[in-house]
Design an enzyme around this catalytic site. Structure first.
Site, PDB file in Angstrom:
ATOM      1  N   LEU A 129       0.835  -1.200   0.000  1.00  0.00           N
ATOM      2  CA  LEU A 129       0.000   0.000   0.000  1.00  0.00           C
ATOM      3  C   LEU A 129       0.877   1.261   0.000  1.00  0.00           C
ATOM      4  CD1 LEU A 129      -2.920   1.175   0.268  1.00  0.00           C
ATOM      5  CD2 LEU A 129      -2.667   0.965   2.743  1.00  0.00           C
ATOM      6  N   PRO A 132       6.933   5.677  -1.445  1.00  0.00           N
ATOM      7  CA  PRO A 132       7.915   6.634  -0.903  1.00  0.00           C
ATOM      8  C   PRO A 132       7.268   7.974  -0.540  1.00  0.00           C
ATOM      9  CG  PRO A 132       8.828   5.507  -2.814  1.00  0.00           C
ATOM     10  CD  PRO A 132       7.398   5.074  -2.698  1.00  0.00           C
ATOM     11  N   ALA A 134       3.799   8.392  -0.268  1.00  0.00           N
ATOM     12  CA  ALA A 134       2.417   8.200   0.197  1.00  0.00           C
ATOM     13  C   ALA A 134       2.434   7.203   1.343  1.00  0.00           C
ATOM     14  CB  ALA A 134       1.526   7.704  -0.943  1.00  0.00           C
ATOM     15  N   ARG A 245      -5.181  -4.406  12.496  1.00  0.00           N
ATOM     16  CA  ARG A 245      -4.747  -3.491  13.553  1.00  0.00           C
ATOM     17  C   ARG A 245      -4.865  -4.136  14.934  1.00  0.00           C
ATOM     18  NH1 ARG A 245      -7.086   1.512  11.428  1.00  0.00           N
ATOM     19  NH2 ARG A 245      -5.153   1.521  10.220  1.00  0.00           N
ATOM     20  N   ILE A 339      15.718  -1.176  34.100  1.00  0.00           N
ATOM     21  CA  ILE A 339      15.836  -2.106  35.232  1.00  0.00           C
ATOM     22  C   ILE A 339      17.091  -2.960  35.101  1.00  0.00           C
ATOM     23  CG2 ILE A 339      14.768  -4.177  36.249  1.00  0.00           C
ATOM     24  CD1 ILE A 339      12.027  -2.706  35.565  1.00  0.00           C
ATOM     25  N   GLY A 342      23.185  -1.005  33.047  1.00  0.00           N
ATOM     26  CA  GLY A 342      24.154  -1.054  31.948  1.00  0.00           C
ATOM     27  C   GLY A 342      24.038  -2.328  31.132  1.00  0.00           C
ATOM     28  N   GLU A 365       1.488   0.153  10.105  1.00  0.00           N
ATOM     29  CA  GLU A 365       0.040  -0.088  10.028  1.00  0.00           C
ATOM     30  C   GLU A 365      -0.759   1.009  10.731  1.00  0.00           C
ATOM     31  OE1 GLU A 365      -1.616  -3.832   9.841  1.00  0.00           O
ATOM     32  OE2 GLU A 365       0.257  -4.883   9.382  1.00  0.00           O
ATOM     33  N   GLY A 366      -0.376   2.251  10.435  1.00  0.00           N
ATOM     34  CA  GLY A 366      -1.050   3.421  10.988  1.00  0.00           C
ATOM     35  C   GLY A 366      -0.294   3.954  12.189  1.00  0.00           C
ATOM     36  N   GLU A 369      -0.347   8.861  15.444  1.00  0.00           N
ATOM     37  CA  GLU A 369      -1.067  10.086  15.071  1.00  0.00           C
ATOM     38  C   GLU A 369      -2.287   9.759  14.213  1.00  0.00           C
ATOM     39  OE1 GLU A 369       2.216   9.544  14.958  1.00  0.00           O
ATOM     40  OE2 GLU A 369       2.753  10.872  16.618  1.00  0.00           O
TER      41      GLU A 369
END
Lengths: 381, 267
Positions: A129, A132, A134, A245, A339, A342, A365-366, A369
């Site tokens: 879908l 670059p 879109a 989703r 937790i 290092g 996948e969305g 935002e």
């Protein structure tokens, strides 16, 4: 408290599936994760194992040999596979997006040609879908499928294609009229139709997953490979992606849970100030926050899945689940590294990879935002 | 042909636990299919899959309703149906010793009339390692213990179980056992499969037949144990580890003198 069970009304079948996939994730998927990440190589043996468990036919109707899972089961499987390794879960969910498209929109011939084999794991599916230029706005795409007699001729470039190298079957979205944004249409394009696979992206995380571009240069496919009517492609994509989703949200839960469990084990073992760090209040409170976030995210996923299974409109709940769970995965993996101190910053510990992997869940996948846009539409308009 | 597999849901103890009376406090227990039985189930299913004629695989377990979740997983892996023996008298029995279990299983064997019985070598929790062979003795079957390889064709075509038995010291014994027989199956004999999703779905509608003592023509005397638990406790553990510094030669010298101090080796 058995967090994974909380608030659930899972059936015996769903519970058994969850347990088996969890066992497979721990015994077979996780042990491959470090090398797969280091070498940016997809663990193909694991994929064959997923097929043996019937997971590659998860969303394929039973008449084509698939399992035809309800959305709740789909979410459980995604959570547990991601518990093993996010890159494997991502590859599986994209494969399932492709089989879902063929099952829902394909002709009888197409279903019979592709679904039984894809159920057995290969050919692997892709979902093309994004482009670059879109991403969040797919209507802005420039790939064109021009009708030429009994064929369509495809030109354009797709971006961020999961399974780009491994995949053999591409669900492609293209405009049939370059000047008409509402002409987006869905096609099935086998790899042997002749599109070019771009270079593999080198990523922060999810490195075992082969993410590539796809280049279409006068690629010809028979007209019967059109899956939707001309102009119906985008709504079909959104419909399939809403279900997907829930799976992505579930993957974020599984990833967060895996980081939580690693941190929990470490905190019990690591001793500072004359005792395990799990006795120190500032550390204990981190676990309180992490557990609460995971619990909330899991319940949101289950509710979105329930709505979908009940035939209600799950769009808002699915967007909320994806938004919340992916942000929670980033928070939880971040604290899991903290937790570990290092040590958590080194590749010797699993949480380092999980931290890197988590970020993609708020993007693909969305983005978060876009999820907020969907949620706002649901609660305001 | 019929294969009977004895399976047990065993208790697994968490790392930290407490003992209450004569057992580990149930709060610290989780339940799962006995590891050895997983291999026995796989052997049985492989027999059925390799056969031209119909081979029915039946599992039998002695256990409460809770164990059905575990039994279902065996059904999901290809066992055809299951028998579960339990009732209030069994529940009330203080301790099910090997003889009690054998009396129950013997009654199930009489009902099912199997050609071959597969059992795990031992149970992970109680660890008697005796049920399989004691059952063979009771029902008058031949038997082979600690089987780590089984020639499936021989079982199906010749009525003979050609087995490898694992002996101490890395020695393997090859034995031919005429059917009907009981084989106790060792881990590693095969690679137990994961249940597939379709297997899990099919298992939901497979039969798990509950059997009480009276269903089996027995009464409470069948579970009267001659063995009594008298105590259960966690032994004091002493950790006294010494780490020898230096290169291999220095470490070996230090180890040698430490051993001599303890009286090991000639002066």
């Amino acid at each position: 408290m058995a967090i994974a069970d909380a608030g659930s009304s899972l059936t015996d079948e769903q519970r058994a599936i969850r347990d088996v996939v969890r066992e497979f994730a721990v015994e077979e998927i996780r042990p491959t994760a470090r090398e797969a990440d280091e070498t940016e190589t997809f663990p193909e043996d694991v994929w064959d194992g997923l097929s043996d468990l019937d997971l590659t036919g998860l969303t394929v109707p039973e008449e084509y040999g698939g399992f035809d899972a309800d959305r709740t089961t789909y979410a459980l499987v995604n959570e547990e596979v991601a518990y093993g390794q996010l890159a494997v879960a991502t590859a599986l969910s994209v494969h399932c997006l492709a089989t879902s498209c063929i099952a829902e929109f394909g002709s009888e011939d197409q279903k019979e040609t592709w679904l039984p084999e894809m159920t057995r794991g290969r050919p692997v599916g892709m979902f093309a879908l994004s482009e670059p230029d879109a991403g969040s706005n797919p209507a802005q795409m420039s790939t064109v499928a021009r009708r030429d007699g009994d064929e369509y001729v495809i030109n354009g470039k797709k971006q961020w294609i999961t399974n780009g190298q491994r995949g053999e079957v591409c669900i492609l979205f293209a405009k049939t009229d370059p000047d008409d944004p509402s002409s987006v249409t869905q096609f099935l394009v086998p790899k042997d139709a002749g599109f070019e696979v771009g270079k593999k992206e080198h990523k922060l995380g999810l490195r075992a997953s082969d993410t590539t571009g796809l280049l279409f240069d006068d690629v010809r496919i028979p007209a019967e490979n059109r899956l939707t009517e001309e102009g119906k492609g985008l709504s079909a994509a959104f419909h399939i992606l809403t279900g997907g989703r829930v799976g992505i949200a579930a993957q974020a839960v599984g990833l967060a849970q895996s980081a939580f469990d690693e941190a929990r084990e470490y905190a019990h073992e690591r001793e500072q100030f004359d005792g395990p760090i799990s006795d120190i209040q500032s550390v204990r409170h981190k676990f309180s926050d992490m557990a609460t976030q995971i619990h909330a995210a899991r319940l949101m996923v289950r509710e979105a899945a329930r709505q979908d299974d009940a035939g209600e409109d799950p769009r808002t709940a699915a967007a909320m689940a994806k938004y919340f769970a992916s942000e929670a995965a980033v928070d939880v993996t971040n604290e899991a590294v903290q937790i570990h101190g290092g040590y958590g910053y080194t590749t010797d510990f699993e949480v380092e990879r999980m931290y890197r992997d988590s970020k993609i869940t708020t993007i693909y996948e969305g983005t978060s935002e876009i999820q907020k846009d969907i949620i706002a539409r649901g609660v305001l308009d | 042909m019929k294969v009977l597999v004895t399976v047990k849901e065993v208790a697994e103890v968490e790392d930290d636990f407490e003992i209450a009376d004569l057992d580990v406090d149930p709060r610290y227990l989780e339940y799962d299919l006995n590891e050895w039985d997983e291999y026995a189930v796989e052997s049985a299913v492989q027999l059925a899959e390799a056969a031209d004629e119909e081979v029915e695989v039946v599992s039998v377990t002695i256990g409460p309703e809770r164990s059905e979740e575990t039994i279902r997983m065996a059904l999901a892996k290809g066992v055809d149906r299951a028998v579960r023996v339990w009732d209030d008298d069994i529940e009330a029995a203080e301790f099910l010793d090997v003889a009690s279990k054998v009396r129950l299983l013997e009654a199930v064997v009489a009902e099912e009339d199997p050609d071959i019985v597969l059992s795990g070598v031992q149970a992970h929790d109680t660890g008697f390692g005796a049920t399989g062979v004691a059952l063979a003795d009771a029902i008058g079957f031949e038997w082979g213990a600690v089987v780590n390889a089984l020639d499936i064709e021989g079982v199906l075509n010749d009525g003979v179980a050609r087995v490898h038995r694992e002996l101490e010291g890395g020695i393997e014994e090859l034995t031919e056992i005429d059917l009907p027989a009981v084989l106790t199956i060792q881990t590693g004999i095969n690679e137990p499969r994961y249940a597939s999703l379709r297997g899990i779905r099919q298992a939901q509608s497979k039969e798990i037949a509950p059997k009480t003592l009276s269903d089996l023509g027995l009464d409470f005397s069948a579970v009267e144990s001659e063995l009594f638990l008298t105590d259960m406790y966690e032994p004091e553990t002493e950790s006294d580890a010494t780490y020898f510094e230096g290169d291999a030669g220095e470490q070996a010298a230090a180890l040698a003198s430490a051993l001599r101090e303890k009286g090991v080796g000639a002066e």
